[in-house]
Design an enzyme around this catalytic site. Structure first.
Site, PDB file in Angstrom:
ATOM      1  N   ASP A 194     -11.704 -85.773  28.982  1.00  0.00           N
ATOM      2  CA  ASP A 194     -10.941 -86.127  30.118  1.00  0.00           C
ATOM      3  C   ASP A 194      -9.940 -84.676  30.485  1.00  0.00           C
ATOM      4  O   ASP A 194     -10.050 -83.868  29.961  1.00  0.00           O
ATOM      5  CB  ASP A 194     -10.176 -87.220  29.709  1.00  0.00           C
ATOM      6  CG  ASP A 194      -9.062 -87.391  28.990  1.00  0.00           C
ATOM      7  OD1 ASP A 194      -8.887 -86.256  28.024  1.00  0.00           O
ATOM      8  OD2 ASP A 194      -8.061 -88.088  29.050  1.00  0.00           O
TER       9      ASP A 194
ATOM     10  N   SER B 250      -3.766 -87.156  32.633  1.00  0.00           N
ATOM     11  CA  SER B 250      -4.758 -87.428  31.619  1.00  0.00           C
ATOM     12  C   SER B 250      -6.066 -87.789  32.740  1.00  0.00           C
ATOM     13  O   SER B 250      -6.773 -86.485  32.911  1.00  0.00           O
ATOM     14  CB  SER B 250      -4.576 -88.789  30.935  1.00  0.00           C
ATOM     15  OG  SER B 250      -5.587 -88.916  29.912  1.00  0.00           O
TER      16      SER B 250
ATOM     17  N   ASP C  97      -7.458 -85.188  25.679  1.00  0.00           N
ATOM     18  CA  ASP C  97      -6.975 -86.180  24.531  1.00  0.00           C
ATOM     19  C   ASP C  97      -7.891 -87.084  23.973  1.00  0.00           C
ATOM     20  O   ASP C  97      -7.713 -87.791  23.059  1.00  0.00           O
ATOM     21  CB  ASP C  97      -5.557 -86.910  24.868  1.00  0.00           C
ATOM     22  CG  ASP C  97      -5.747 -87.677  25.713  1.00  0.00           C
ATOM     23  OD1 ASP C  97      -6.536 -87.970  26.545  1.00  0.00           O
ATOM     24  OD2 ASP C  97      -4.754 -88.541  25.905  1.00  0.00           O
TER      25      ASP C  97
ATOM     26  N   ASP D  75      -6.992 -84.017  30.305  1.00  0.00           N
ATOM     27  CA  ASP D  75      -6.081 -83.325  29.380  1.00  0.00           C
ATOM     28  C   ASP D  75      -6.387 -83.362  27.979  1.00  0.00           C
ATOM     29  O   ASP D  75      -5.938 -82.727  26.954  1.00  0.00           O
ATOM     30  CB  ASP D  75      -4.632 -84.076  29.319  1.00  0.00           C
ATOM     31  CG  ASP D  75      -4.698 -85.521  28.547  1.00  0.00           C
ATOM     32  OD1 ASP D  75      -5.807 -85.821  28.830  1.00  0.00           O
ATOM     33  OD2 ASP D  75      -3.655 -85.825  28.174  1.00  0.00           O
TER      34      ASP D  75
END
Length: 449
Positions: free
Chosen positions: A242, A105, A246, A244
């Protein structure tokens, strides 16, 4: 022995003590045993989607995961580099039995992680994680011959996700100039394509991942570059993800940061206006700004508060059937379109509201007054005694009485280390700082180890 699974899968330094190729393979075999059981009971081979963000270590970890799954009789569809929410969506869309995302992440490039999703693209319950972890210590019985799994490329994974995102928009984005900061991460390529196809004029930064630059002074945890780009290009808005994708945060045309609470306020009002906000309820954590609750109350919207963490937001949403929830950090879940936090989805819905109303993000976000919030982490204290100390409780009560309806105090024990987080919100910065410092000093005095 500490629990292997944290709040968001298994995470650590790649090739360090935790995230190794050996663990990835064994963890995948354990997951295949637990998460593939329903398929085997139905007399068919389990199917799993595997994906990763662009970290250089993601290649060997994903390969080890795919090997562990296939050696356990699972057919693997390798989606390559895509966002975490894309993985969740594809598991549901492809009717896979489960999936695995390789990502850390917002963490720096040397870290990586392994996160599992159940059927339907939903995060695993603690009970399933515990069963997978327990399976690691059990004998491994693997199939042979024609019963081993196959590994195939998921050729149209990205296209499916892009079409899904475009299908969620109620309005085209013509006339909006947006700067996108893709954090040199999984949003690179996909987010610019979606926004461009929807009609926006797009300027992109942080869109050149090399495996080691993910989240490096870019993205939702480093918004200075985005603010500079918005002002420099005269753009209407900026959106940062960010690594990833999400989560997302935004910057308005003045360069001011629009956080997850403000984004939730804008989208909650939009959904309420269209009759889409179930029971006129927004799910948020205890860390969300007091201004969010006040703004929602003024618009007859209830804020249901949970513990800190997007998994607790998701649990509350699933239990109550609610349609919108999220965190100040920018993790937002729009249940009509996603089973987990989706930064690109959140971003285009925010742009869609700008297009639908003809109002700037600065105007839309003004529905909420952000109260000054001061957080002090007090280390080296006995976190178990925070709720039992009479003198500390009395001091909190006095401070709360002084703040009245124009502030609040939250003391929260860390779940992993001897630390108490003291958070104070007030109508002005000086008052918030004064109360936070006084209470932090008292925590140190009363609870020092």
């Amino acid at each position: 022995m500490p629990r292997l699974f944290g709040t968001d899968g298994v995470r650590g330094l790649a090739n360090g003590e935790t995230i190794t190729a050996d663990l990835a393979l064994r963890l995948a075999q354990a997951a295949a045993h637990v998460l593939g059981q329903d398929a085997r009971d139905a007399g068919r081979r389990p199917v799993a989607v595997v994906a990763r963000d662009p970290r250089v270590s993601g290649e060997f970890i994903a390969a080890a995961v795919a090997a562990g799954l296939a050696s356990s009789g699972v057919d693997v569809f390798d989606a390559g580099v895509i966002p975490t929410p894309a993985t969740a969506y594809l598991i549901a869309d492809f009717d896979a039995d489960f999936g695995v995302m390789i990502s850390a992440s917002h963490n720096p490039a040397p870290d990586n992680g392994i996160k599992f999703f159940a059927a339907g693209g939903r995060k695993l319950a603690d009970e399933l994680e515990d069963r997978i972890e327990a399976q690691l210590s059990q004998p491994v019985l693997l199939p042979t011959g024609a019963d081993v799994g196959r590994i195939r490329r998921f050729a149209d994974a990205e296209d499916r996700y892009v079409l899904h995102l475009l299908g969620t928009l109620q309005h085209r984005l013509d006339g909006i100039h947006v700067v996108l900061d893709c954090a040199h991460g999984a949003a690179a390529g996909i987010s610019p394509e979606v926004s461009t196809d929807a009609g926006a004029r797009v300027t992109v930064i942080g869109n050149d991942p090399d495996g080691m630059n993910i989240n490096d002074r870019v993205g939702s945890t480093h918004l200075d570059l985005l603010a500079e780009a918005v002002l420099g290009h005269g753009a209407d808005v900026g959106i940062a993800y960010d690594g990833d994708a999400d989560r997302c945060l935004a910057v308005d045309h003045t360069g001011a940061i629009i956080d997850g609470d403000q984004i939730m306020a804008v989208l909650a009002l939009s959904m309420a206006r269209r009759g889409l906000l179930v029971e006129r309820t927004l799910v948020a954590t205890v860390m969300s700004n007091l201004g969010l609750r006040i703004a929602m109350a003024e618009n007859d919207i209830t804020v249901l508060q949970t513990r800190v963490g997007d998994r607790y937001v998701l649990e509350a949403m699933n239990e109550g059937g609610y349609s919108l929830g999220g965190e100040q950090s920018g993790h937002l879940v729009i249940a009509e379109h996603a089973t987990t936090g989706d930064g690109i989805l959140t971003g285009i819905q925010l742009l869609g509201e700008m297009a639908a109303t003809g109002r700037s993000l600065h105007e839309l976000a003004s529905v909420m007054t952000v109260y000054p919030q001061v957080m002090i982490n007090v280390r080296g204290v006995d976190r178990e005694r925070v709720s039992d100390d009479a003198e500390l409780n009395a001091a909190v009560a006095r401070a709360e009485a002084e703040l009245g309806d124009t502030g609040r105090i939250l003391m929260r024990a860390s779940g992993t280390e001897p630390m108490i987080r003291v958070m104070v919100e007030a109508a002005d910065q000086a008052t918030a700082e004064r109360h936070a410092q006084e209470l932090a000093a008292l925590v140190t005095e009363r609870l020092a180890i």
